[in-house]
Design a protein around this motif. Structure first.
Motif, PDB file in Angstrom:
ATOM      1  N   ASP A   1     -35.991   2.732  21.420  1.00 13.57           N
ATOM      2  CA  ASP A   1     -35.644   1.312  21.357  1.00 13.57           C
ATOM      3  C   ASP A   1     -36.857   0.429  21.655  1.00 13.57           C
ATOM      4  O   ASP A   1     -36.979  -0.675  21.108  1.00 13.57           O
TER       5      ASP A   1
ATOM      6  N   MET B   1     -34.649   1.473  29.446  1.00 11.37           N
ATOM      7  CA  MET B   1     -34.691   1.315  27.997  1.00 11.37           C
ATOM      8  C   MET B   1     -35.167   2.609  27.349  1.00 11.37           C
ATOM      9  O   MET B   1     -36.161   3.215  27.759  1.00 11.37           O
TER      10      MET B   1
ATOM     11  N   ASN C   1     -31.798  -1.945  30.922  1.00 10.40           N
ATOM     12  CA  ASN C   1     -32.284  -1.533  29.603  1.00 10.40           C
ATOM     13  C   ASN C   1     -32.598  -2.701  28.678  1.00 10.40           C
ATOM     14  O   ASN C   1     -32.428  -2.600  27.460  1.00 10.40           O
TER      15      ASN C   1
END
Length: 468
Positions: free
Chosen positions: A121, A117, A99
């Motif tokens: 974000d 991810m 991520n």
């Protein structure tokens, strides 16, 4: 080989924190978010590195262990839930620990991120660099970028920026035998032979495991104008779409269709006032990267010329957020009606009006006890066509699914559409795939599956129809 032996070997490849074996902790990974599909797995693996993903795939191919790849588990077609054909003999491969942002290039306007991810974000990382990543979904706070790529997600801004396929510039993925294919360099042109990554995008984890991607970024919108228009019919909505495209071109970012029944549900749920009184509603947004663009007067002129006067233009950010809340809360508001038979469909924009009218007539003739909640992305022709049955709040509604799907999908096909717009096929629609793809296309898909995944360990039972 017993699962205990598999776990013993996997524990040599991974650390203890990367393996979940407790059945109570595995259970949430084995159930899709709608509670529609319930699978089985003897372990959930959460590798922290790409090399660990490679090791997992090498071992699973050697031992023919089925793998169900999973991102945020927000899908609606059962693609991330183990299929019954694996009978608990497989593992779930969660990409959530991959991520990180690997690189951000302002010169190339790209960001390279790992598959686990969360979409929100990615958006935030782009914003921090004064850039904009345009993919926007209701589940953006929990869905993961690898899953978005795997199902070729669309969302609210397709009318301007395209689907996920249009936003991916480079891809990294692991093949079923553990080989790593990594082309993450931000090349805006590359015609060196066939493009394997385009086959991986939209394949829902059946061909390879996506581990990272290089994504396109854009200048952030500086001027934003949001409007809501009430209309008496769909044809007026498509006429409005044409007028806006003609006048504002690429400034038209989103164009959402909302039925009155969908609006009423969302307004009650959101405790907000309905913006207009009409049978159909359009929420659209104009954006420009220049901060001084005044789009209000040109928009008013367009609305007046077309006699689209039942309109509200958001004059504050609060009002804009209220309008978008009404659109985004439709899915949550529907839960008060119970479980539904969902259709993520697409038809040519010029045929949307005819499709809705004919489909509603045939559906109510065959099933007069049904109620349809309709909304979607009219700007690209995709609709969320959700059918509820009176007095059935539970998943018992799925007893009627085959017959209702037959009515809806027949109309979709008659109007030159497709049964899957942005949610994918998964295990929900694979039996219908041969209705929208030719035998030559189905054979080509199976040929790709046999090449990429000869032992059929990657997401078995998904996407492809039974092989003839």
């Amino acid at each position: 080989m017993p699962t205990t032996s598999h776990l013993a070997h996997l524990s040599q490849l991974l650390s203890a924190r990367e393996i979940i074996t407790d059945s109570s902790l595995i259970e949430p990974y084995c159930t899709d978010q709608r509670g529609r599909y319930h699978g089985q797995a003897f372990a959930v693996l959460q590798p922290h590195s790409v090399s660990a993903v490679q090791s997992i795939l090498r071992y699973c191919q050697q031992q023919q262990i089925p793998i169900t790849p999973q991102g945020g588990n927000t899908g609606l077609c059962g693609a991330a839930t183990p299929h019954s054909c694996t009978a608990g003999k497989g593992i779930i491969l969660s990409l959530s620990k991959l991520n990180r942002v690997r690189k951000l290039s302002l010169a190339d306007n790209t960001i390279t991120v790992e598959a686990g991810m969360i979409l929100a974000d990615v958006q935030a990382a782009a914003k921090q660099a004064n850039r904009y990543f345009p993919l926007s979904l209701a589940s953006e706070g929990s869905c993961q970028i690898g899953g978005n790529i795997a199902c070729n997600a669309g969302g609210l801004n397709v009318v301007r920026y395209g689907t996920m396929r249009d936003l991916v510039l480079g891809l990294e993925y692991v093949l079923s035998d553990g080989q790593l294919v990594s082309h993450l360099n931000p090349l805006h042109k590359n015609t060196s032979g066939y493009e394997m990554s385009q086959q991986i995008i939209g394949s829902e984890g059946t061909l390879a495991i996506i581990t990272a991607a290089t994504l396109k970024l854009f200048a952030p919108p500086q001027s934003i104008l949001t409007a809501w228009v009430g209309l008496e019919n769909i044809q007026a909505a498509t006429d409005l779409l044409s007028a806006l495209k003609n006048h504002f071109a690429e400034r038209l970012s989103s164009f959402e269709l909302i039925s009155q029944s969908a609006l009423s549900l969302s307004a009650r749920y959101s405790q907000l006032q309905e913006p207009a009184n009409a049978k159909w509603h359009i929420l659209f947004e104009l954006t420009d990267s220049l901060p001084t663009q005044d789009l209000t007067e040109p928009l008013i002129n367009v609305l007046e010329q077309g006699n689209w006067l039942n309109a509200i233009i958001a004059d504050s950010e609060t009002k804009r957020q209220h309008l978008w809340t009404l659109r985004e809360n439709i899915s949550a508001a529907q839960r008060s009606l119970g479980a539904s038979i969902k259709h993520d469909i697409v038809v040519p924009i010029e045929k949307v009006a005819d499709f809705i009218e004919s489909c509603q007539q045939r559906l109510l003739t065959a099933f007069p006890q049904t109620k349809t909640i309709l909304f979607g992305h009219l700007g690209d022709g995709s609709l969320h066509y959700n059918v509820f049955i009176a007095d059935i709040l539970s998943n018992d509604v799925y007893h009627y699914e085959k017959e209702i799907n037959q009515v809806v999908y027949e109309q979709v096909l008659q109007h030159q559409g497709s049964i899957a717009a942005e949610h994918g096929i998964g295990q929900l629609k694979n039996q219908w795939l041969s209705q929208v793809r030719t035998p030559a296309e189905i054979n080509w898909m199976w040929a790709q599956k046999h090449y990429f995944d000869p032992k059929n360990i990657l997401n078995p039972g998904k996407v492809l129809p039974p092989q003839p």
